[in-house]
Design a protein around this motif. Structure first.
Motif, PDB file in Angstrom:
ATOM      1  N   THR A 226       0.880  -1.388   0.143  1.00 34.89           N
ATOM      2  CA  THR A 226       0.214  -0.015  -0.113  1.00 34.89           C
ATOM      3  C   THR A 226       1.096   0.833  -0.097  1.00 34.89           C
ATOM      4  OG1 THR A 226      -0.238  -0.211   2.417  1.00 34.89           O
ATOM      5  CG2 THR A 226      -1.470  -0.960   1.348  1.00 34.89           C
ATOM      6  N   VAL A 227       0.208   2.405  -0.152  1.00 31.59           N
ATOM      7  CA  VAL A 227       0.515   3.812  -0.633  1.00 31.59           C
ATOM      8  C   VAL A 227       1.781   3.858   0.617  1.00 31.59           C
ATOM      9  CG1 VAL A 227       0.599   6.373   0.167  1.00 31.59           C
ATOM     10  CG2 VAL A 227      -0.046   4.540  -2.025  1.00 31.59           C
ATOM     11  N   GLN A 228       0.866   3.911   2.309  1.00 30.44           N
ATOM     12  CA  GLN A 228       1.514   4.060   3.551  1.00 30.44           C
ATOM     13  C   GLN A 228       2.957   3.192   4.015  1.00 30.44           C
ATOM     14  OE1 GLN A 228      -1.274   2.904   6.829  1.00 30.44           O
ATOM     15  NE2 GLN A 228      -0.024   4.660   7.643  1.00 30.44           N
ATOM     16  N   GLN A 229       2.365   1.516   3.047  1.00 30.18           N
ATOM     17  CA  GLN A 229       3.590   0.586   3.301  1.00 30.18           C
ATOM     18  C   GLN A 229       5.535   0.913   2.492  1.00 30.18           C
ATOM     19  OE1 GLN A 229       1.604  -2.899   1.890  1.00 30.18           O
ATOM     20  NE2 GLN A 229       1.727  -3.529   4.340  1.00 30.18           N
ATOM     21  N   VAL A 230       4.882   1.484   1.573  1.00 27.20           N
ATOM     22  CA  VAL A 230       5.586   2.387   0.618  1.00 27.20           C
ATOM     23  C   VAL A 230       6.206   3.780   1.360  1.00 27.20           C
ATOM     24  CG1 VAL A 230       6.285   3.946  -1.458  1.00 27.20           C
ATOM     25  CG2 VAL A 230       5.289   1.539  -1.480  1.00 27.20           C
ATOM     26  N   THR A 231       5.472   4.287   1.262  1.00 27.39           N
ATOM     27  CA  THR A 231       5.986   5.509   2.708  1.00 27.39           C
ATOM     28  C   THR A 231       6.534   5.188   3.221  1.00 27.39           C
ATOM     29  OG1 THR A 231       3.750   5.637   3.260  1.00 27.39           O
ATOM     30  CG2 THR A 231       4.599   7.206   1.684  1.00 27.39           C
ATOM     31  N   ASP A 232       6.014   4.044   4.641  1.00 30.15           N
ATOM     32  CA  ASP A 232       6.651   3.544   5.766  1.00 30.15           C
ATOM     33  C   ASP A 232       8.776   3.403   5.181  1.00 30.15           C
ATOM     34  OD1 ASP A 232       4.853   4.601   7.089  1.00 30.15           O
ATOM     35  OD2 ASP A 232       4.190   2.087   7.308  1.00 30.15           O
ATOM     36  N   ALA A 233       8.626   3.041   4.521  1.00 30.54           N
ATOM     37  CA  ALA A 233       9.808   2.216   3.556  1.00 30.54           C
ATOM     38  C   ALA A 233      10.782   2.708   3.432  1.00 30.54           C
ATOM     39  CB  ALA A 233       9.280   0.908   2.293  1.00 30.54           C
ATOM     40  N   ILE A 234      10.508   3.896   3.051  1.00 29.73           N
ATOM     41  CA  ILE A 234      10.801   5.941   2.283  1.00 29.73           C
ATOM     42  C   ILE A 234      11.608   6.070   3.610  1.00 29.73           C
ATOM     43  CG2 ILE A 234      11.413   7.716   1.248  1.00 29.73           C
ATOM     44  CD1 ILE A 234       9.203   6.597  -0.953  1.00 29.73           C
ATOM     45  N   ALA A 235      10.792   6.107   4.637  1.00 34.19           N
ATOM     46  CA  ALA A 235      11.675   6.480   5.288  1.00 34.19           C
ATOM     47  C   ALA A 235      12.249   6.070   6.225  1.00 34.19           C
ATOM     48  CB  ALA A 235      10.111   7.074   6.762  1.00 34.19           C
ATOM     49  N   ALA A 236      12.345   5.470   6.555  1.00 36.01           N
ATOM     50  CA  ALA A 236      12.785   3.984   7.026  1.00 36.01           C
ATOM     51  C   ALA A 236      14.446   3.933   6.282  1.00 36.01           C
ATOM     52  CB  ALA A 236      12.378   2.689   7.475  1.00 36.01           C
TER      53      ALA A 236
ATOM     54  N   ILE B  78       9.705  16.263   3.113  1.00 37.19           N
ATOM     55  CA  ILE B  78       9.223  15.289   4.547  1.00 37.19           C
ATOM     56  C   ILE B  78      10.290  15.268   5.436  1.00 37.19           C
ATOM     57  CG2 ILE B  78       8.226  14.518   6.382  1.00 37.19           C
ATOM     58  CD1 ILE B  78       5.789  16.209   4.413  1.00 37.19           C
ATOM     59  N   VAL B  79      10.815  13.782   4.295  1.00 40.07           N
ATOM     60  CA  VAL B  79      11.733  12.943   4.498  1.00 40.07           C
ATOM     61  C   VAL B  79      13.273  13.230   4.790  1.00 40.07           C
ATOM     62  CG1 VAL B  79      12.639  10.934   4.614  1.00 40.07           C
ATOM     63  CG2 VAL B  79      10.893  10.775   3.762  1.00 40.07           C
ATOM     64  N   ASP B  80      13.503  13.931   3.756  1.00 42.70           N
ATOM     65  CA  ASP B  80      14.973  14.745   3.632  1.00 42.70           C
ATOM     66  C   ASP B  80      15.399  15.689   4.134  1.00 42.70           C
ATOM     67  OD1 ASP B  80      17.363  15.119   2.581  1.00 42.70           O
ATOM     68  OD2 ASP B  80      16.636  17.152   1.808  1.00 42.70           O
ATOM     69  N   GLY B  81      13.741  16.362   4.615  1.00 42.18           N
ATOM     70  CA  GLY B  81      13.743  17.523   5.974  1.00 42.18           C
ATOM     71  C   GLY B  81      14.659  17.049   7.217  1.00 42.18           C
ATOM     72  N   MET B  82      13.452  16.299   7.533  1.00 43.91           N
ATOM     73  CA  MET B  82      13.839  15.880   9.153  1.00 43.91           C
ATOM     74  C   MET B  82      14.997  15.269   9.279  1.00 43.91           C
ATOM     75  SD  MET B  82       9.475  14.460   9.232  1.00 43.91           S
ATOM     76  CE  MET B  82      10.047  14.106  11.571  1.00 43.91           C
ATOM     77  N   VAL B  83      15.146  14.507   8.304  1.00 48.01           N
ATOM     78  CA  VAL B  83      16.696  13.346   8.274  1.00 48.01           C
ATOM     79  C   VAL B  83      17.993  14.386   8.741  1.00 48.01           C
ATOM     80  CG1 VAL B  83      18.109  11.913   7.438  1.00 48.01           C
ATOM     81  CG2 VAL B  83      15.916  11.573   7.337  1.00 48.01           C
TER      82      VAL B  83
ATOM     83  N   VAL C 285      13.299   7.937  12.621  1.00 50.07           N
ATOM     84  CA  VAL C 285      11.247   7.185  11.303  1.00 50.07           C
ATOM     85  C   VAL C 285      10.295   7.274  11.854  1.00 50.07           C
ATOM     86  CG1 VAL C 285      11.516   5.264  10.396  1.00 50.07           C
ATOM     87  CG2 VAL C 285      13.177   5.642  10.465  1.00 50.07           C
ATOM     88  N   ARG C 286       9.701   7.288  13.267  1.00 54.06           N
ATOM     89  CA  ARG C 286       8.319   7.166  13.586  1.00 54.06           C
ATOM     90  C   ARG C 286       7.946   8.260  13.681  1.00 54.06           C
ATOM     91  NH1 ARG C 286       9.310   4.500  18.241  1.00 54.06           N
ATOM     92  NH2 ARG C 286       9.759   6.318  19.229  1.00 54.06           N
ATOM     93  N   GLU C 287       8.772   9.533  13.569  1.00 52.33           N
ATOM     94  CA  GLU C 287       7.934  10.468  13.072  1.00 52.33           C
ATOM     95  C   GLU C 287       7.731  11.059  12.362  1.00 52.33           C
ATOM     96  OE1 GLU C 287       6.946  13.444  16.045  1.00 52.33           O
ATOM     97  OE2 GLU C 287       7.543  11.147  17.404  1.00 52.33           O
ATOM     98  N   ILE C 288       8.483  10.837  11.399  1.00 52.55           N
ATOM     99  CA  ILE C 288       8.734  10.667   9.929  1.00 52.55           C
ATOM    100  C   ILE C 288       7.661  10.397   9.373  1.00 52.55           C
ATOM    101  CG2 ILE C 288       9.438  11.083   7.546  1.00 52.55           C
ATOM    102  CD1 ILE C 288      12.182  10.513   9.073  1.00 52.55           C
ATOM    103  N   ARG C 289       6.901   8.808   9.853  1.00 53.52           N
ATOM    104  CA  ARG C 289       5.939   8.110   9.260  1.00 53.52           C
ATOM    105  C   ARG C 289       5.067   9.107   9.576  1.00 53.52           C
ATOM    106  NH1 ARG C 289       7.971   2.036  10.587  1.00 53.52           N
ATOM    107  NH2 ARG C 289       9.152   1.833   8.597  1.00 53.52           N
ATOM    108  N   CYS C 290       4.376   9.595  11.130  1.00 51.99           N
ATOM    109  CA  CYS C 290       3.202  10.446  11.900  1.00 51.99           C
ATOM    110  C   CYS C 290       3.120  12.141  11.034  1.00 51.99           C
ATOM    111  CB  CYS C 290       3.739  10.468  13.085  1.00 51.99           C
ATOM    112  SG  CYS C 290       3.890   8.997  14.486  1.00 51.99           S
TER     113      CYS C 290
END
Length: 218
Positions: A92-102, A168-173, A190-195
């Motif tokens: 799913t999209v959520q799983q994809v974005t979770d994987a991107i963040a991780a 979002i991901v790049d900036g937070m990391v 990763v948890r914060e990025i996912r939120c």
């Protein structure tokens, strides 16, 4: 005339590639040990185990070497991002974005001191054109991963959403590394990025992605 920010020789054979990468690895080691200003071309040659003349065959100066090294490391981050693309898997999209963040967080937090130095160096030596090109390449990787998700809503603007997700991901990391006194725990970051990503996507596709967090279900 060789541009001062470009390598003199582009490696075409395996031995040449190994020499170029050995030089770049030596540069990174010295960057962490001594800082950019204190590193000399002779230092790099000594650590890389090559003659100074050989070093100058590959790179006309330290700025050129730094630019190539930063680009190589950033491209490797892109390779890690590409692993979030579900391909033939049902994600799913959520799983994809979770994987991107991780994947993104792991790349940077696996070697935090190296990335702190490289991020600071990137701001100094990378041209606006080079930075934009690499950024757009990463956005394209994220876009391809999103649209390959099993529940991607076809009418959505994939380019705009991919840009926001990656930003979002790049900036937070990056800012977690540069601003915090201590390197944050990877799992917590990763948890914060996912939120943040989940909140953004819920708002972006309010009809398709209800607050329950299940994309495409009403």
């Amino acid at each position: 005339m060789t541009h001062p920010m470009k390598p003199r020789r582009r490696p075409t054979q395996s031995r040449a590639w190994m020499t170029s990468e050995a030089i770049q690895d030596a540069f990174v080691l010295l960057l962490l040990e001594k800082g950019y200003e204190a590193v000399s071309m002779r230092d790099i040659a000594n650590v890389a185990g090559v003659a100074l003349g050989t070093l100058y065959l590959y790179f006309p100066n330290k700025d050129s070497m730094a630019a190539v090294t930063v680009r190589r490391c950033v491209r490797r981050v892109g390779e890690a991002l590409a692993q979030a693309n579900p391909g033939q898997q049902a994600r799913t999209v959520q799983q994809v974005t979770d994987a991107i963040a991780a994947a993104y967080a792991h790349c940077f937090l696996d070697r935090p001191q190296q990335w702190k130095a490289l991020i600071s160096l990137e701001r100094r030596i990378s041209s606006a054109e080079s930075y934009e090109q690499l950024y757009r390449q990463h956005v394209a990787i994220v876009r391809d991963a999103l649209v390959a998700a099993s529940d991607w809503p076809a009418p959505s603007d994939a380019d705009a959403m991919a840009f926001t997700v990656f930003t979002i991901v790049d900036g937070m990391v990056r800012h977690a590394l540069l601003v915090h006194a201590q390197v944050p725990a990877e799992e917590a970051l990763v948890r914060e990025i996912r939120c943040v990503l989940d909140g953004y996507l819920q708002q972006a596709w309010a009809p398709a992605r209800p607050a329950s967090g299940a994309p495409g279900k009403n």
